[in-house]
Structures are given as C-alpha cells and as structure tokens.
Design an enzyme around this catalytic site. Structure first.
Site, PDB file in Angstrom:
ATOM      1  N   TYR A  86       0.697  -1.208   0.015  1.00 50.42           N
ATOM      2  CA  TYR A  86       0.069   0.020  -0.067  1.00 50.42           C
ATOM      3  C   TYR A  86       0.731   1.392  -0.077  1.00 50.42           C
ATOM      4  CZ  TYR A  86       1.248  -0.352   4.920  1.00 50.42           C
ATOM      5  OH  TYR A  86       1.748  -0.353   6.205  1.00 50.42           O
ATOM      6  N   ARG A 123      11.440  13.700  16.175  1.00 48.18           N
ATOM      7  CA  ARG A 123      11.418  12.445  15.660  1.00 48.18           C
ATOM      8  C   ARG A 123      11.942  12.071  14.510  1.00 48.18           C
ATOM      9  NH1 ARG A 123       8.558   8.143  17.206  1.00 48.18           N
ATOM     10  NH2 ARG A 123       7.504   9.487  18.891  1.00 48.18           N
ATOM     11  N   THR A 154      10.677   6.685  14.365  1.00 51.38           N
ATOM     12  CA  THR A 154       9.498   5.681  13.747  1.00 51.38           C
ATOM     13  C   THR A 154      10.196   5.141  12.888  1.00 51.38           C
ATOM     14  OG1 THR A 154       7.937   7.226  14.088  1.00 51.38           O
ATOM     15  CG2 THR A 154       7.319   5.588  12.553  1.00 51.38           C
ATOM     16  N   CYS A 315      -2.731  20.948  16.533  1.00 49.35           N
ATOM     17  CA  CYS A 315      -1.425  20.471  15.656  1.00 49.35           C
ATOM     18  C   CYS A 315      -0.257  21.256  16.145  1.00 49.35           C
ATOM     19  CB  CYS A 315      -1.613  20.581  14.316  1.00 49.35           C
ATOM     20  SG  CYS A 315      -0.179  19.686  13.346  1.00 49.35           S
ATOM     21  N   ASP A 590      -5.003 -29.364   1.555  1.00 47.54           N
ATOM     22  CA  ASP A 590      -3.905 -29.538   2.692  1.00 47.54           C
ATOM     23  C   ASP A 590      -4.333 -29.110   3.847  1.00 47.54           C
ATOM     24  OD1 ASP A 590      -1.152 -30.681   3.298  1.00 47.54           O
ATOM     25  OD2 ASP A 590      -0.727 -28.568   3.544  1.00 47.54           O
TER      26      ASP A 590
END
Length: 620
Positions: A86, A123, A154, A315, A590
C-alpha cells in the site's frame, strides 16, 4: 535529556560560584564542607526554574491561529528496506540524487535552529531511518542540544534489535514501530519481504531495555487487517505496549479510497463488544491520539483519528523531508526548501524569516480531505464489488447496532475470540482473499455457483494438431522465437467443496494450521511464478501481474478460486493461471484434510485468454 553532559557542567561550575546558564537558570558551585550536587538534582532544579521562568514561545514557530510548533519530524532518508503493497511498487520509487539530500551537518544545523526557537521533541523518520549508516551518531549529536527533551524514531523494526542498544546509549528516548499484521505469512505478502520475526524481536528488545510504552503503529485498512484489531489489543494484556490504530490516510501513490478507511468509531465499537470495560484515558492538549486502557492490562491502545475526527486545531508538528523541504502540514502540498537557502549561505535570521513565513501560511485544517469524506458514502464494504485492497483473509466489518451486536455475540461460541464480525443480514457470510493490489482493472469476483457453457470469440481457438510433439511423436517444446510479443492475459478458476465442518472452520479462521485462505492465496501466486518448473514443456514467462482470489460460498460449503495472470511475450499465460488456481485449491485441501477427507477439488477450468495468434477465448 535537557541536561548538559556532566563534564561540561563541571567545567562551568568551576568557573564561578554562582552564575546563569543560557536559559537563565542559575548553576551553583558547591562549597567546601557542603554535600555535592548530583547531575540528576541539577537537572531537576533547572527544569523547575525553566517552568517558573518560561520565556515567550518563538514567534517564528507560532502560526496565525496561535498554534505553537514544538515538535519536529526529520526524515533521514527516502530509502526503505521493505516494499509495502500500500506504500510503493515492488521495484521501489525514484529516489532523489544523493547530492540533493540533506547532509548530516545540515540536519544538525537545522535541528539546532529549531530547538533554539522552542522545539523540544524531534522524531526521526524515513523512509526507514535505521538504514542510514550514521543514525546512531545523529541521535548522539541531537542529544547534546540543550532544551531538547525527547528524541524519538519511527521504524519498521527490521534493524531495531541490532541497533537499539547503541541508540539508547546515544540518547534515543522514544520508539514507534510500524506493524500492520500479526500473521507472518500476511506480513511477508504485504511488505514483499521477510522479516516478521525481526520486527517482533525488535519490540521485545525495546521492552527489555526499559522503553515504556513501546508504541506499535498499525494502519488499519478495510479488507487488509481490520480483522486483527482484537489480536493487537490482546498484546497489551501482558506487555507495556501502546498499540496505536491509525486511520488509513491518503498519500501520493497509495490510491487512497474512502472504502478502505476504517473509522475510529467503527474500531472502537468493535473493541467494546469484546471489552465493554474499555476506559478512556486523559490526553495532552497537543496529542494526536485518543487513548484507552482495559483495566488490568499492562499496556494501552490509542486511535489516531486523522480522517474522521481531525486534530488540526492543536497540531504542533512540523516536518523536514530528506531533501530539506519544510512541510507545515502532512496533507499539504506546499513545501519550502530550507536546503537551498542553507546552501546559498542564508544567515540564521534569514532562515528563521523563511521558516516563520511558512508557518504563518499554515491552514486551520486540512479542509479538502474532510470535505471529501463528508461527500463520500459510508465506508461499508461491498460484497459484490472487488476492492483493490481486499488482499487477505477478510472478515467484513460494519458498525453494528446494539441488536446486531447482541445477535453476533450470541452466535459466537464460548471463549472464541471475536475475530470475524460479518454481515448479519440476509446474505451469506463472506470471506475473501485476493492478492490483487493494483486497480487498473476491476473484474467481477468469481461466482462459485456459475456453470455456464464455453463460447469463443474471434478465429478458431484450437488446432487439429498437437503442438508439443515432433514428427515422430516425441515430446518437444514449441519454438516461440519467431512469434511477436503481445499482451497476454488469462483467467482460470477452481472450486473446493469443503463440507460443512471444514467450511465453518475456514469461515471463522479457526483451523489449527492457520488462515487457510491466506496460505492458499500465497501458494497460488507462488505457483504461477513457478509454472515452467512444474510443467515440463511450458516456457518460462516473466509475469507482470498475478492475482488470486478466494471467496466463500456458504450455499455449497465451498471456496471459489479465481486466478489471473498477465505478461507481454510470445506465448500465452493460461498455464500459469491454471497452475495458480489448481495449487491454491490443493493447498486449501492440505490445510483442511485433518478435519475432513470428504473434500472435493474440481471445476478447474480456463475462464478466458486473450492476446494469442489463435484468437481470444471467453467462457461466458
């Protein structure tokens, strides 16, 4: 982290008995006969002083709506060692030339400037930041910046276990790990790489080293992983994790569609059916996460509601891309190149003017996306249409009324995990599994009950001569060297009659071997690529596309399989499509044979083929 290194602190202490640091907080030299002050006590005292004598926040980082931007995200690289379905194509994306990327010194120069103006959290992101060779040194250099309280990263977690001890020593204080599935086979399919166990090793290494909470970011997409919400939350029972469910957001290239987005309220509704005691936790003013906790669980869970309930009003984030562009909004297209100004010799004051102008232009909210969502119908999956992201064992979810939730709860066996909320209306329960992720075409899904005669279009599709034998009747491979390259597409199907017991287990994903639909779908894709090694006289074909879909048919207790292949070349791909369908069917057998031997594999047939010299064929 805001403390200066002890050696530097001691040098300053020796210079004077009482003086001030750059923040105005007094630094006191201890006198003979007095107990010495530890670095921790010094840090605590300075922080208290800073709280009591806080200077006005930088005007350059304050926008026209009064939002103070104290959080900076810095992308260290555009590169990534995964190829998430994605996120990017399998071959990757065009990369910015290395000369146009920020150097380490440029990153640190900009970081110092932002921290000086009031940023207290940085970050590091990517791409994948932990593939940058000097990431440990960058963290160490950032750690020396006075006033910076938090350094986070991250990461996809692949390199985390190996690097984390060094990163922690350098000063890394917060970790976010991206993980969208807990099923190893699905992980490998989604990211097109192995590595699930490395990610889990990284999570446990972070816990072992004392990070708490360890944040696990899960982007929730309808038809991909919304069936795993409960499994992710269950991890927080014994581990200090903050599992953060992120609403699927649009980015360039990910072909965002509102139908793929699972809203915060829908996710919360699902979780509360399993854990009605779920408690809401207090939030910080600028937090993007709505946090919850299950009483008695060690960790917690959160929702990042970027789309359904935006947090634009509070924000406090700014972003610097790997090539040095400043973005004031993740969703905005406007960027300002700090790199160009930096390399042109701009002074600190000039850079601040540029930054301040960009921050001042920041909009109140990403209104365009919100309007798009308001104008869109509810995000409820359609059983009859194919969604390009319907890629793994799907248990359809809708937001239930109380009556429907009660009905579902009554149908669930005692102690069974709530993994598969499905349609509870008049139609049969549906699970689908598909490898398809591009949306260039939108063929209808296989109907396992259709049995219609074959028809052909164009010139006669068959020959009265066998092509794989020579004049003496011996097996021979056809010479296709003189044939023109054309676009070849073929679709084949198969049906597996499971019987009621095995069907129910597959439907509820309760087989001990795992998710039968996921494994069968992956086997079909792999088989298509290996056809020339399985069928002796088949030519090797460089497939440009393989799609395998599986769909439950509750009326027959069957699974319908449809496989399609595409390539450009001198020979067709019907054998690849037939092999994919057949192997997917055999794999399903299977997976279920321990439950029932009364399973029938059949109806393996070619549905259509196009692009050959003998004309097109369509079974209508």
């Amino acid at each position: 982290m805001a403390a200066r290194p002890v050696s530097r602190m001691l040098r300053r202490v020796l210079r004077s008995s009482v003086r001030s640091c750059s923040s105005g907080a007094p630094v006191t030299q201890h006198r003979p006969g007095e107990p010495s002050q530890t670095a921790a006590e010094e840090l605590s005292r300075r922080r208290q002083f800073l709280r009591e004598h806080a200077a006005p926040f930088s005007a350059f980082l304050t926008d026209s709506f009064g939002r103070q931007h104290s959080y900076l995200r810095i992308s260290l690289t555009e590169k990534c060692n995964l190829r998430c379905q994605y996120c990017m194509p399998e071959e990757g994306v065009p990369l910015t030339p290395k000369a146009d990327l920020l150097t380490t010194e440029e990153i640190l120069t900009l970081a110092r400037l932002f921290v000086k103006e009031g940023v207290d959290k940085i970050r590091l992101t990517g791409g994948e930041p932990l593939i940058r060779p000097d990431v440990v040194d960058i963290v160490a250099q950032l750690h020396r910046l006075e006033g910076l309280r938090t350094i986070g990263v991250t990461t996809n977690g692949i390199n985390l276990a190996r690097l984390l001890p060094q990163l922690q020593k350098a000063g890394l204080s917060a970790i976010n790990i991206s993980l969208d599935t807990l099923v190893p086979a699905k992980f490998e399919f989604i990211v097109r790489r192995k590595g699930f166990h490395k990610v889990m090793e990284g999570i446990h290494k972070a816990i072992e080293l004392g990070y708490s909470p360890v944040k696990v970011n899960c982007v929730v997409m309808r038809g991909l992983n919304e069936d795993e919400l409960l499994d992710f939350v269950a991890l927080t029972k014994g581990l200090p994790l903050d599992v953060r469910f992120i609403e699927y957001m649009p980015f360039d290239g990910n072909k965002w569609n509102f139908k793929k987005m699972v809203s915060y309220k829908e996710m919360l509704d699902t979780l509360r059916q399993q854990w009605p005691e779920l408690e809401k936790l207090p939030e910080e003013e600028s937090s993007t996460a709505r946090a919850f906790k299950i009483p008695g669980f060690r960790g917690q869970l959160s929702f990042i509601t970027s789309m359904s309930e935006h947090f634009c009003g509070t924000c406090n984030r700014l972003r610097i891309t790997a090539d040095g562009n400043l973005k004031v909004c993740l969703f905005g297209n406007s960027e300002v190149s700090l790199r160009d100004h930096l390399r042109a010799g701009a002074s600190e004051e000039e850079l601040l003017q540029i930054i301040g102008a960009a921050v001042g232009r920041k909009k109140r909210q990403h209104a365009e996306l919100l309007l798009m969502l308001q104008d869109s119908p509810p995000a409820i999956p359609s059983i009859s249409s194919q969604d390009p992201f319907r890629v793994q064992g799907i248990r359809h979810r809708v937001s239930f009324s109380n009556q429907m939730a009660t009905l579902w709860k009554g149908r669930r066996g005692p102690g069974a995990p709530l993994l598969a909320q499905r349609w509870l209306g008049s139609g049969p329960s549906q699970r689908r599994c598909s490898s398809r992720l591009d949306s260039d075409t939108n063929p209808k899904c296989l109907s396992a009950v259709s049995r219609t005669p074959a028809t052909a279009s164009g010139p006669p599709p068959t020959s009265d001569q066998l092509t794989h034998v020579d004049a003496e009747g011996r097996a021979a491979m056809v010479d296709v060297g003189g044939k023109p390259d054309t676009e070849r597409v073929a679709v084949a199907s198969a049906v597996v009659l499971l019987g009621p017991v095995a069907f129910k287990l597959v439907q509820n994903n309760q087989l001990k071997k795992g998710d039968a639909l996921v494994v069968a779908q992956l086997a079909g894709v792999q088989a298509a690529k290996q056809t020339s090694q399985l069928i002796p006289l088949c030519h090797h074909v460089a497939l440009s596309h393989v799609q395998v879909q599986l769909e439950l048919d509750s009326t027959r207790h069957a699974v319908g399989i449809q496989a399609s292949c595409r390539a450009r070349g001198p020979t067709g791909v019907e054998m690849e499509a037939l092999t994919a369908a057949a192997v997917a069917a055999l794999t399903l057998y299977d997976m279920c044979k321990a439950v029932s031997r009364d399973i029938v594999v059949g109806e393996i047939k070619l549905i259509s083929k196009t692009g050959g010299q003998r004309g097109d064929f369509h079974r209508t």
